[in-house]
Design a protein around this motif. Sequence first.
Motif, PDB file in Angstrom:
ATOM      1  N   LEU A 274      10.580  31.195  21.937  1.00 22.76           N
ATOM      2  CA  LEU A 274       9.619  30.601  22.865  1.00 22.76           C
ATOM      3  C   LEU A 274       9.869  29.098  22.902  1.00 22.76           C
ATOM      4  O   LEU A 274      10.085  28.485  21.859  1.00 22.76           O
ATOM      5  N   GLU A 275       9.844  28.523  24.104  1.00 21.55           N
ATOM      6  CA  GLU A 275       9.930  27.060  24.193  1.00 21.55           C
ATOM      7  C   GLU A 275       8.533  26.498  24.421  1.00 21.55           C
ATOM      8  O   GLU A 275       7.818  26.930  25.345  1.00 21.55           O
ATOM      9  N   ALA A 276       8.148  25.524  23.602  1.00 23.33           N
ATOM     10  CA  ALA A 276       6.842  24.850  23.754  1.00 23.33           C
ATOM     11  C   ALA A 276       7.000  23.701  24.751  1.00 23.33           C
ATOM     12  O   ALA A 276       7.884  22.864  24.601  1.00 23.33           O
TER      13      ALA A 276
ATOM     14  N   ILE B 150      11.030  23.196  20.306  1.00 25.69           N
ATOM     15  CA  ILE B 150      10.136  22.112  20.702  1.00 25.69           C
ATOM     16  C   ILE B 150      11.010  20.946  21.149  1.00 25.69           C
ATOM     17  O   ILE B 150      12.066  20.695  20.566  1.00 25.69           O
ATOM     18  N   ASN B 151      10.599  20.313  22.242  1.00 30.25           N
ATOM     19  CA  ASN B 151      11.375  19.191  22.781  1.00 30.25           C
ATOM     20  C   ASN B 151      11.036  17.934  21.989  1.00 30.25           C
ATOM     21  O   ASN B 151       9.863  17.599  21.819  1.00 30.25           O
ATOM     22  N   ILE B 152      12.067  17.298  21.499  1.00 26.12           N
ATOM     23  CA  ILE B 152      11.869  16.130  20.646  1.00 26.12           C
ATOM     24  C   ILE B 152      12.616  14.962  21.276  1.00 26.12           C
ATOM     25  O   ILE B 152      13.791  15.090  21.617  1.00 26.12           O
TER      26      ILE B 152
ATOM     27  N   PHE C  44      14.907  22.190  17.476  1.00 24.12           N
ATOM     28  CA  PHE C  44      14.617  20.936  18.158  1.00 24.12           C
ATOM     29  C   PHE C  44      15.521  20.829  19.381  1.00 24.12           C
ATOM     30  O   PHE C  44      16.746  20.906  19.261  1.00 24.12           O
ATOM     31  N   GLU C  45      14.917  20.652  20.562  1.00 24.33           N
ATOM     32  CA  GLU C  45      15.701  20.412  21.780  1.00 24.33           C
ATOM     33  C   GLU C  45      15.689  18.911  22.043  1.00 24.33           C
ATOM     34  O   GLU C  45      14.636  18.300  22.176  1.00 24.33           O
ATOM     35  N   ILE C  46      16.878  18.350  22.130  1.00 25.86           N
ATOM     36  CA  ILE C  46      16.981  16.904  22.339  1.00 25.86           C
ATOM     37  C   ILE C  46      17.707  16.644  23.655  1.00 25.86           C
ATOM     38  O   ILE C  46      18.747  17.256  23.915  1.00 25.86           O
TER      39      ILE C  46
ATOM     40  N   LEU D 266      21.137  20.737  22.363  1.00 29.79           N
ATOM     41  CA  LEU D 266      21.168  19.713  23.407  1.00 29.79           C
ATOM     42  C   LEU D 266      20.579  20.310  24.677  1.00 29.79           C
ATOM     43  O   LEU D 266      21.070  21.321  25.179  1.00 29.79           O
ATOM     44  N   ASP D 267      19.525  19.654  25.181  1.00 29.51           N
ATOM     45  CA  ASP D 267      18.808  20.145  26.359  1.00 29.51           C
ATOM     46  C   ASP D 267      19.432  19.542  27.615  1.00 29.51           C
ATOM     47  O   ASP D 267      20.084  18.503  27.560  1.00 29.51           O
ATOM     48  N   ASP D 268      19.228  20.203  28.745  1.00 29.43           N
ATOM     49  CA  ASP D 268      19.701  19.693  30.043  1.00 29.43           C
ATOM     50  C   ASP D 268      21.175  19.322  29.990  1.00 29.43           C
ATOM     51  O   ASP D 268      21.593  18.296  30.524  1.00 29.43           O
TER      52      ASP D 268
ATOM     53  N   ILE E 269      23.517  24.660  23.277  1.00 28.15           N
ATOM     54  CA  ILE E 269      23.304  23.823  24.459  1.00 28.15           C
ATOM     55  C   ILE E 269      22.459  24.606  25.457  1.00 28.15           C
ATOM     56  O   ILE E 269      22.564  25.833  25.565  1.00 28.15           O
ATOM     57  N   LYS E 270      21.579  23.866  26.142  1.00 27.78           N
ATOM     58  CA  LYS E 270      20.812  24.473  27.232  1.00 27.78           C
ATOM     59  C   LYS E 270      21.367  23.896  28.521  1.00 27.78           C
ATOM     60  O   LYS E 270      21.286  22.686  28.763  1.00 27.78           O
ATOM     61  N   ILE E 271      21.966  24.759  29.315  1.00 26.91           N
ATOM     62  CA  ILE E 271      22.687  24.295  30.498  1.00 26.91           C
ATOM     63  C   ILE E 271      21.709  24.037  31.634  1.00 26.91           C
ATOM     64  O   ILE E 271      20.863  24.882  31.953  1.00 26.91           O
TER      65      ILE E 271
ATOM     66  N   VAL F  19      20.950  29.366  29.533  1.00 21.78           N
ATOM     67  CA  VAL F  19      20.936  28.794  30.878  1.00 21.78           C
ATOM     68  C   VAL F  19      19.497  28.775  31.366  1.00 21.78           C
ATOM     69  O   VAL F  19      18.783  29.783  31.305  1.00 21.78           O
ATOM     70  N   GLU F  20      19.086  27.603  31.855  1.00 17.66           N
ATOM     71  CA  GLU F  20      17.691  27.404  32.291  1.00 17.66           C
ATOM     72  C   GLU F  20      17.579  27.506  33.804  1.00 17.66           C
ATOM     73  O   GLU F  20      18.564  27.362  34.520  1.00 17.66           O
ATOM     74  N   GLY F  21      16.378  27.702  34.278  1.00 16.96           N
ATOM     75  CA  GLY F  21      16.105  27.601  35.714  1.00 16.96           C
ATOM     76  C   GLY F  21      16.521  28.835  36.508  1.00 16.96           C
ATOM     77  O   GLY F  21      16.833  28.742  37.689  1.00 16.96           O
TER      78      GLY F  21
HETATM   79 MG    MG Z   1      13.634  21.843  26.711  1.00 18.78          MG
END
Ligand code: MG
Length: 258
Positions: free
Chosen positions: A24-26, A85-87, A117-119, A147-149, A168-170, A204-206
């Motif tokens: 789960l992403e907060a 969690i996004n940090i 931790f998503e940075i 690594l986010d985005d 990585i989150k693409i 992969v997001e979105g």
């Molecule tokens: Mg994120």
Amino acid sequence: LDGDEFFFEFQPVVEPDTGRIQLLEALVRWRHPRLGTISPAAFLNVAEDSGLVLRLDMQGLARLERHFDYWRSLDPQFAEIPVSINISGRHFPNFVMERQFFELLRRPTLHSANIIFEITESVFLDSNPSTAEGLQRLRTAGVQIWLDDFGEGHSSFRYLAHFPVDGIKITESFVRHCHHDEKARVILSALQGLARGLGVRTVVEGVENQQQFDTLRVMGFDALQGYFLSPPLSAADIPALVADRGLACPAKRKRPTR
Ligand code: MG
Ligand code: C2E
Ligand code: MG
């Protein structure tokens, strides 16, 4: 922050072949007394520039502990669910913050094995060695660093080269046209080859529709996230979601250290 006006919604990250929940992403929101609910896009810049994002994120970690305590009291499966969690990159390097992180992560509920931790590179991650060392200390304690985005800015590849990361989150900008744009697919599969070569996981997001989902599933990404799979939901809705979709095997780190 003093009035405890921030809260989380949670969006599942899903295993493509089974639809089960990997983690789960907060995602933080501000319940403003007059203006109603405000999205992070509207206040994070101010939080970053003022430095208040440090308090915001620490408060968030403490809040996660309360959510998990409650969820586990309803369903023991919640002991197994990783949460990301996004940090802000501003936390690194910062030894005082690092100590506070470690104090929080020692609590049994926030057992660090379950925390990611998503940075993002939205705030410059200092490439001096103490930043990488700080991240590595967190990893040694069991926290995963993602690594986010990824692909959004120009520094993604440099960060991948400099920092110890687990995934990585693409960015969704490659997803939007992936089902009808050969170029987008070539870039996506190159990113996937890169991640595989480095032994890091890929989300992969979105993902917003069936065609995108089918395209990405066939391409073999580790996990997918987006409105098509589920929008961010309130904490109260999460137990029913987990009961309905089921859990995937925990998103384990591919390689313990690098
Ligand atoms: Mg994120
Ligand atoms: P992010 O970490 O990349 O989060 C994904 C964003 O995409 C979220 O926006 C989410 O609601 C949205 N999203 C989910 N599915 C879809 C989809 O299918 N299509 C599209 N177009 N968007 C989708 P949100 O919640 O507004 O968060 C924006 C950003 O704010 C996050 O991006 C993250 O970088 C930052 N953020 C969120 N919570 C926190 C926090 O607690 N601390 C810090 N420092 N940053 C946070
Ligand atoms: Mg993102």
